[in-house]
Design a protein around this motif. Structure first.
Motif, PDB file in Angstrom:
ATOM      1  N   ARG A  61       9.077  -5.099  -2.634  1.00 23.19           N
ATOM      2  CA  ARG A  61       8.891  -4.285  -3.793  1.00 23.19           C
ATOM      3  C   ARG A  61       8.654  -3.093  -3.707  1.00 23.19           C
ATOM      4  N   GLU A  62       7.861  -2.577  -2.893  1.00 30.22           N
ATOM      5  CA  GLU A  62       7.692  -1.111  -2.650  1.00 30.22           C
ATOM      6  C   GLU A  62       8.979  -0.367  -2.041  1.00 30.22           C
ATOM      7  N   ILE A  63       9.678  -0.920  -1.181  1.00 30.29           N
ATOM      8  CA  ILE A  63      10.800  -0.484  -0.786  1.00 30.29           C
ATOM      9  C   ILE A  63      11.796  -0.115  -1.765  1.00 30.29           C
TER      10      ILE A  63
ATOM     11  N   PRO B  54      11.977   1.742   8.291  1.00 34.97           N
ATOM     12  CA  PRO B  54      10.831   1.150   9.446  1.00 34.97           C
ATOM     13  C   PRO B  54       9.606   2.102   9.103  1.00 34.97           C
ATOM     14  N   ALA B  55       9.872   3.189   9.208  1.00 32.69           N
ATOM     15  CA  ALA B  55       8.612   4.234   9.249  1.00 32.69           C
ATOM     16  C   ALA B  55       7.935   3.999   7.876  1.00 32.69           C
ATOM     17  N   PHE B  56       8.645   3.729   6.852  1.00 32.51           N
ATOM     18  CA  PHE B  56       7.921   3.308   5.529  1.00 32.51           C
ATOM     19  C   PHE B  56       7.211   2.015   5.625  1.00 32.51           C
TER      20      PHE B  56
ATOM     21  N   ALA C 297       5.965   0.801   8.190  1.00 31.48           N
ATOM     22  CA  ALA C 297       4.663   1.181   9.196  1.00 31.48           C
ATOM     23  C   ALA C 297       3.818   1.674   8.482  1.00 31.48           C
ATOM     24  N   ALA C 298       4.030   2.650   7.502  1.00 34.67           N
ATOM     25  CA  ALA C 298       3.067   3.406   6.840  1.00 34.67           C
ATOM     26  C   ALA C 298       2.340   2.352   5.607  1.00 34.67           C
ATOM     27  N   TYR C 299       3.151   1.648   4.937  1.00 35.68           N
ATOM     28  CA  TYR C 299       3.033   0.672   4.115  1.00 35.68           C
ATOM     29  C   TYR C 299       1.827  -0.213   4.722  1.00 35.68           C
ATOM     30  N   PHE C 300       1.969  -0.737   5.897  1.00 40.41           N
ATOM     31  CA  PHE C 300       0.919  -1.641   6.356  1.00 40.41           C
ATOM     32  C   PHE C 300      -0.273  -0.994   6.836  1.00 40.41           C
ATOM     33  N   GLU C 301      -0.040   0.195   7.401  1.00 41.25           N
ATOM     34  CA  GLU C 301      -1.036   0.926   7.910  1.00 41.25           C
ATOM     35  C   GLU C 301      -2.086   1.074   6.547  1.00 41.25           C
ATOM     36  N   ASN C 302      -1.534   1.550   5.513  1.00 39.95           N
ATOM     37  CA  ASN C 302      -2.280   1.791   4.188  1.00 39.95           C
ATOM     38  C   ASN C 302      -2.882   0.590   3.810  1.00 39.95           C
ATOM     39  N   LEU C 303      -2.127  -0.631   3.930  1.00 39.68           N
ATOM     40  CA  LEU C 303      -2.564  -1.838   3.487  1.00 39.68           C
ATOM     41  C   LEU C 303      -3.806  -2.442   4.502  1.00 39.68           C
ATOM     42  N   LEU C 304      -3.717  -1.875   5.715  1.00 39.02           N
ATOM     43  CA  LEU C 304      -4.837  -2.378   6.698  1.00 39.02           C
ATOM     44  C   LEU C 304      -5.980  -1.570   6.541  1.00 39.02           C
TER      45      LEU C 304
END
Length: 145
Positions: free
Chosen positions: A25-27, A36-38, A40-47
């Motif tokens: 959805r965010e992509i 892939p960079a997006f 990684a940043a999305y999952f880092e923010n989620l974490l």
């Protein structure tokens, strides 16, 4: 050697589909050039959000999916709600009313989820229409130049 028609079926872990749906959805919203960079940043923010709030969307999504398919995930919560409602009425036992209230609440929640899903689908379709019309406008402007 790989087997093209294998009978092996892998199970997707509960909550994983929900995480991927959120990423997708965010992509689609952001349209990043480097996916892939997006991601990684999305999952880092989620974490980071999960660590700060102690709320895990994957776990919540797994419970929602489980409730939708077999209604086992929320039984403990429903039982505690029933117990609270029974004790809050001046000590009177009213198990029939509590069950009816929970059934009504489940129906309302199901209807709300269905309405929300339909609305989100409508909004997504409208966004796609707008993106397509903007793209057509850009193409016609480029042809005129």
């Amino acid at each position: 050697m790989s087997i093209p028609f294998s009978n092996t079926h892998y199970r997707i872990p509960q909550g994983f589909g929900n995480l991927l749906e959120g990423l997708t959805r965010e992509i689609l919203r952001e349209q990043p050039e480097n996916i892939p960079a997006f991601a990684a940043a999305y999952f880092e923010n989620l974490l980071e959000k999960r660590e700060k709030t102690n709320f895990d969307p994957a776990e919540w999504g797994a419970k929602v999916e489980d409730r939708f398919y077999n209604n086992h995930a929320f039984k403990e919560q429903e039982q505690s709600v029933q117990e609270k409602s029974q004790t809050s009425v001046k000590g009177e036992d009213i198990p029939g009313n509590a069950v009816e209230l929970n059934e009504d609440k489940e129906k309302e929640e199901f209807a709300a989820v269905k309405i929300q899903a339909a609305f989100r689908g409508h909004v997504a379709r409208e966004e796609v229409k707008k993106m397509k019309s903007d793209k057509v406008k850009d193409e016609t402007e480029d042809e005129m130049e």
